[in-house]
Design an enzyme around this catalytic site. Structure first.
Site, PDB file in Angstrom:
ATOM      1  N   ASN A   1       0.855  -1.252  -0.093  1.00 29.43           N
ATOM      2  CA  ASN A   1      -0.141   0.029  -0.189  1.00 29.43           C
ATOM      3  C   ASN A   1       0.774   1.414  -0.035  1.00 29.43           C
ATOM      4  O   ASN A   1       2.009   1.260   0.463  1.00 29.43           O
ATOM      5  CB  ASN A   1      -0.972  -0.197   1.286  1.00 29.43           C
ATOM      6  CG  ASN A   1      -0.404   0.760   2.444  1.00 29.43           C
ATOM      7  OD1 ASN A   1      -0.559   1.928   2.661  1.00 29.43           O
ATOM      8  ND2 ASN A   1       0.154  -0.068   3.372  1.00 29.43           N
TER       9      ASN A   1
ATOM     10  N   PHE B   1      -1.564   8.476   4.105  1.00 27.88           N
ATOM     11  CA  PHE B   1      -1.923   9.098   5.325  1.00 27.88           C
ATOM     12  C   PHE B   1      -3.244   9.806   4.919  1.00 27.88           C
ATOM     13  O   PHE B   1      -3.295  11.056   5.404  1.00 27.88           O
ATOM     14  CB  PHE B   1      -1.016  10.126   6.135  1.00 27.88           C
ATOM     15  CG  PHE B   1      -0.038   9.506   6.910  1.00 27.88           C
ATOM     16  CD1 PHE B   1      -0.193   8.209   7.322  1.00 27.88           C
ATOM     17  CD2 PHE B   1       0.933  10.365   7.794  1.00 27.88           C
ATOM     18  CE1 PHE B   1       0.868   7.593   8.004  1.00 27.88           C
ATOM     19  CE2 PHE B   1       1.925   9.836   8.443  1.00 27.88           C
ATOM     20  CZ  PHE B   1       1.999   8.519   8.656  1.00 27.88           C
TER      21      PHE B   1
ATOM     22  N   LYS C   1       5.702   3.632  17.171  1.00 27.19           N
ATOM     23  CA  LYS C   1       5.481   2.626  16.019  1.00 27.19           C
ATOM     24  C   LYS C   1       6.594   2.695  15.026  1.00 27.19           C
ATOM     25  O   LYS C   1       6.989   3.813  14.284  1.00 27.19           O
ATOM     26  CB  LYS C   1       4.507   2.429  15.252  1.00 27.19           C
ATOM     27  CG  LYS C   1       4.061   1.507  14.133  1.00 27.19           C
ATOM     28  CD  LYS C   1       2.430   1.452  13.856  1.00 27.19           C
ATOM     29  CE  LYS C   1       2.709   0.287  12.748  1.00 27.19           C
ATOM     30  NZ  LYS C   1       1.056   0.301  12.572  1.00 27.19           N
TER      31      LYS C   1
ATOM     32  N   ASN D   1       5.836  -1.572  11.349  1.00 27.45           N
ATOM     33  CA  ASN D   1       4.822  -0.855  10.174  1.00 27.45           C
ATOM     34  C   ASN D   1       5.249  -2.010   9.007  1.00 27.45           C
ATOM     35  O   ASN D   1       6.016  -2.798   9.145  1.00 27.45           O
ATOM     36  CB  ASN D   1       5.523   0.348   9.809  1.00 27.45           C
ATOM     37  CG  ASN D   1       4.246   1.342   9.618  1.00 27.45           C
ATOM     38  OD1 ASN D   1       3.585   0.767   8.540  1.00 27.45           O
ATOM     39  ND2 ASN D   1       4.068   2.418  10.163  1.00 27.45           N
TER      40      ASN D   1
ATOM     41  N   SER E   1       5.670   5.275   8.551  1.00 30.18           N
ATOM     42  CA  SER E   1       5.301   4.950   7.570  1.00 30.18           C
ATOM     43  C   SER E   1       6.147   5.261   6.050  1.00 30.18           C
ATOM     44  O   SER E   1       6.840   6.218   6.076  1.00 30.18           O
ATOM     45  CB  SER E   1       3.820   5.727   7.280  1.00 30.18           C
ATOM     46  OG  SER E   1       3.683   5.698   5.828  1.00 30.18           O
TER      47      SER E   1
ATOM     48  N   ASN F   1       5.177   5.909   3.360  1.00 29.33           N
ATOM     49  CA  ASN F   1       4.673   6.680   2.230  1.00 29.33           C
ATOM     50  C   ASN F   1       4.260   8.076   2.423  1.00 29.33           C
ATOM     51  O   ASN F   1       3.786   8.900   1.682  1.00 29.33           O
ATOM     52  CB  ASN F   1       3.042   5.989   2.108  1.00 29.33           C
ATOM     53  CG  ASN F   1       3.169   4.458   1.725  1.00 29.33           C
ATOM     54  OD1 ASN F   1       3.887   4.065   0.861  1.00 29.33           O
ATOM     55  ND2 ASN F   1       2.305   3.824   2.560  1.00 29.33           N
ATOM     56  N   THR F   2       5.028   8.747   3.383  1.00 22.89           N
ATOM     57  CA  THR F   2       5.196  10.083   3.581  1.00 22.89           C
ATOM     58  C   THR F   2       6.566  10.460   3.504  1.00 22.89           C
ATOM     59  O   THR F   2       7.350  10.022   4.318  1.00 22.89           O
ATOM     60  CB  THR F   2       4.736  10.565   5.120  1.00 22.89           C
ATOM     61  OG1 THR F   2       3.314  10.165   4.875  1.00 22.89           O
ATOM     62  CG2 THR F   2       4.710  12.136   5.189  1.00 22.89           C
TER      63      THR F   2
HETATM   64  C1  LIG Z   1      -3.701  -0.534   3.522  1.00 25.23           C
HETATM   65  C2  LIG Z   1      -2.830  -0.314   4.650  1.00 25.23           C
HETATM   66  C3  LIG Z   1      -2.730   0.960   5.677  1.00 25.23           C
HETATM   67  C4  LIG Z   1      -1.896   1.225   6.587  1.00 25.23           C
HETATM   68  N1  LIG Z   1      -1.876   2.474   7.349  1.00 25.23           N
HETATM   69  C5  LIG Z   1      -1.509   2.581   8.338  1.00 25.23           C
HETATM   70  C6  LIG Z   1      -1.542   3.854   8.888  1.00 25.23           C
HETATM   71  O1  LIG Z   1      -2.117   4.787   8.671  1.00 25.23           O
HETATM   72  N2  LIG Z   1      -0.707   3.929   9.980  1.00 25.23           N
HETATM   73  C7  LIG Z   1       0.017   2.949  10.526  1.00 25.23           C
HETATM   74  O2  LIG Z   1       0.433   3.195  11.726  1.00 25.23           O
HETATM   75  N3  LIG Z   1       0.021   1.908   9.855  1.00 25.23           N
HETATM   76  C8  LIG Z   1      -0.597   1.728   8.824  1.00 25.23           C
HETATM   77  N4  LIG Z   1      -0.564   0.296   8.263  1.00 25.23           N
HETATM   78  C9  LIG Z   1       0.549  -0.612   8.750  1.00 25.23           C
HETATM   79  C10 LIG Z   1      -0.247  -1.793   9.848  1.00 25.23           C
HETATM   80  O3  LIG Z   1      -0.828  -1.053  10.692  1.00 25.23           O
HETATM   81  C11 LIG Z   1       0.522  -3.055  10.262  1.00 25.23           C
HETATM   82  O4  LIG Z   1       1.800  -1.964  10.550  1.00 25.23           O
HETATM   83  C12 LIG Z   1       1.374  -3.376   8.928  1.00 25.23           C
HETATM   84  O5  LIG Z   1       0.512  -3.693   7.928  1.00 25.23           O
HETATM   85  C13 LIG Z   1       1.864  -4.851   9.299  1.00 25.23           C
HETATM   86  O6  LIG Z   1       1.015  -5.777   9.731  1.00 25.23           O
HETATM   87  P1  LIG Z   1       0.126  -6.767   8.842  1.00 25.23           P
HETATM   88  O7  LIG Z   1       0.919  -7.631   8.276  1.00 25.23           O
HETATM   89  O8  LIG Z   1      -0.675  -7.580  10.068  1.00 25.23           O
HETATM   90  O9  LIG Z   1      -0.842  -6.095   8.090  1.00 25.23           O
HETATM   91  C14 LIG Z   1      -1.311   0.259   7.106  1.00 25.23           C
HETATM   92  C15 LIG Z   1      -1.275  -1.070   6.570  1.00 25.23           C
HETATM   93  C16 LIG Z   1      -2.093  -1.212   5.295  1.00 25.23           C
HETATM   94  C17 LIG Z   1      -1.986  -2.696   4.710  1.00 25.23           C
END
Ligand SMILES: Cc1cc2nc3c(=O)[nH]c(=O)nc-3n(C[C@H](O)[C@H](O)[C@H](O)COP(=O)(O)O)c2cc1C
Length: 332
Positions: free
Chosen positions: A106, A110, A212, A241, A170, A172-173
């Site tokens: 992804n 934000f 985080k 993350n 993140s 993505n920023t």
């Molecule tokens: C589509 C998407 C959007 C995410 N947006 C955020 C976010 O806004 N803030 C954040 O701290 N982590 C964000 N994450 C990261 C998740 O909170 C998590 O740390 C990461 O996906 C790893 O866990 P998982 O393998 O169970 O998905 C996002 C993940 C995905 C897939």
């Protein structure tokens, strides 16, 4: 059961649309969803968590889906990332499924409606789950000025959150992960601590703060970050993350999409970072493990590696909402 019928339809449309439709349906039809309640209380950061399974940040960025999500049995739900001002995030498409790896890339960036909107959505206390609010900085705030956005976020959510997490990880920023360098993090956490002390004096209570971090840290940076967590009285670490590493998916046609990889493909990475931080933090600061957890066995393994709690996101998309109950009942 219902999810296995819906999944082929959801997986046949754009991933972000499928996210939105599923969450909307969960909210709309929540009276038909039986309330899952799994009581396995655990004390972490001075808070009693009803059970050890949480929803990771990013699924409910604006806290608009808490009525539906609260039926699934989570011990805690982390909403956000929310920024001081609303922003659109990156252009769509910005979520990609790597189905054979049960993973996602992804680059949302934000997208959110701003912290004031989020606060208006929150139900009052008591709540049957612990509520975390994850805060970040706006895209157009220079990284050198990031503290000002985190400060605003902290001040705004202080009363309503049960804990607050600082997202500096993140991918993505642009530039955000630079805040993980020793000097930048020292300055940021110093500023956060000052603001926290002022809020503590003003409200006469303390709110736990978690940091985080990304999984793409080298083994030398980890002890330095651990040191700073102690120095600035951070209450928990959320590891991790998404990753920018593509080694585990390098033959997949979507591997070159920019953004953060989550799901089973980042399992090993997330375990490694957890183990390294566990060594460095020596049980003195609790760790919330996230990244690739898609079964009770994997969640249990994270606890054995030193995590106090776990969070899931991508596992929920591939396995369905029953995963929350499955993990919460199994782990101890
Ligand atoms: C589509 C998407 C959007 C995410 N947006 C955020 C976010 O806004 N803030 C954040 O701290 N982590 C964000 N994450 C990261 C998740 O909170 C998590 O740390 C990461 O996906 C790893 O866990 P998982 O393998 O169970 O998905 C996002 C993940 C995905 C897939």
């Amino acid at each position: 059961m219902l999810y296995s019928l819906l999944k082929p339809i959801l997986f046949s449309v754009d991933a972000e649309l499928a996210h939105e439709v599923s969450l909307e349906m969960l909210n709309q039809f929540r009276s038909l969803v039986p309330q899952a309640r799994i009581k396995k209380p655990k004390q972490v950061m001075g808070i009693e968590f009803p059970n050890s399974v949480g929803l990771a940040a990013g699924l409910d960025k604006n806290a608009e889906y808490l009525p539906g999500l609260s039926k699934l049995g989570f011990g805690f739900i982390e909403v956000g990332t929310v920024t001081p001002q609303a922003q659109d995030g990156n252009p769509r498409p910005r979520i990609f499924r790597l189905i054979r790896h049960r993973s996602i890339i992804n680059r949302m960036g934000f997208n959110n409606k701003g912290v004031d909107h989020l606060l208006q959505q929150l139900p009052g206390r008591p709540r049957p789950y612990v509520l975390g609010i994850n805060i970040g900085k706006n895209l157009n705030t220079p990284v050198d000025n990031a503290l000002s956005d985190y400060r605003t976020g902290l001040q705004k959510v202080y009363l309503q959150a049960d804990y607050i997490s600082l997202n500096i990880s993140s991918p993505n920023t642009p530039g955000l992960r630079k805040l993980q360098s020793e000097t930048a993090l020292d300055a940021l956490l110093h500023g956060i601590h000052e603001t926290r002390k002022a809020l503590q004096d003003q409200h006469q209570f303390d709110r736990p703060i978690a940091l985080k971090i990304a999984p793409d840290l080298d083994d030398k940076t980890i002890p330095a970050i651990a040191e700073l967590l102690h120095k600035h009285h951070i209450d928990a670490l959320i590891a991790t993350n998404t990753t920018v590493d593509r080694q585990s998916v390098d033959r997949h046609p979507l591997a070159a999409e920019s953004g953060g990889l989550s799901g089973e493909a980042m399992n090993e990475k997330s375990r490694h970072v957890l183990s390294q931080f566990q060594l460095a933090l020596k049980d003195e600061i609790p760790i919330i493990s996230v990244g690739g957890i898609s079964s009770a066995a994997e969640a249990q393994r994270r606890l054995e590696l030193g995590a106090s709690l776990v969070q899931i996101y991508t596992g929920l998309i591939y396995q369905g909402p029953g995963l929350v109950r499955e993990i919460a009942r199994a782990i101890s």
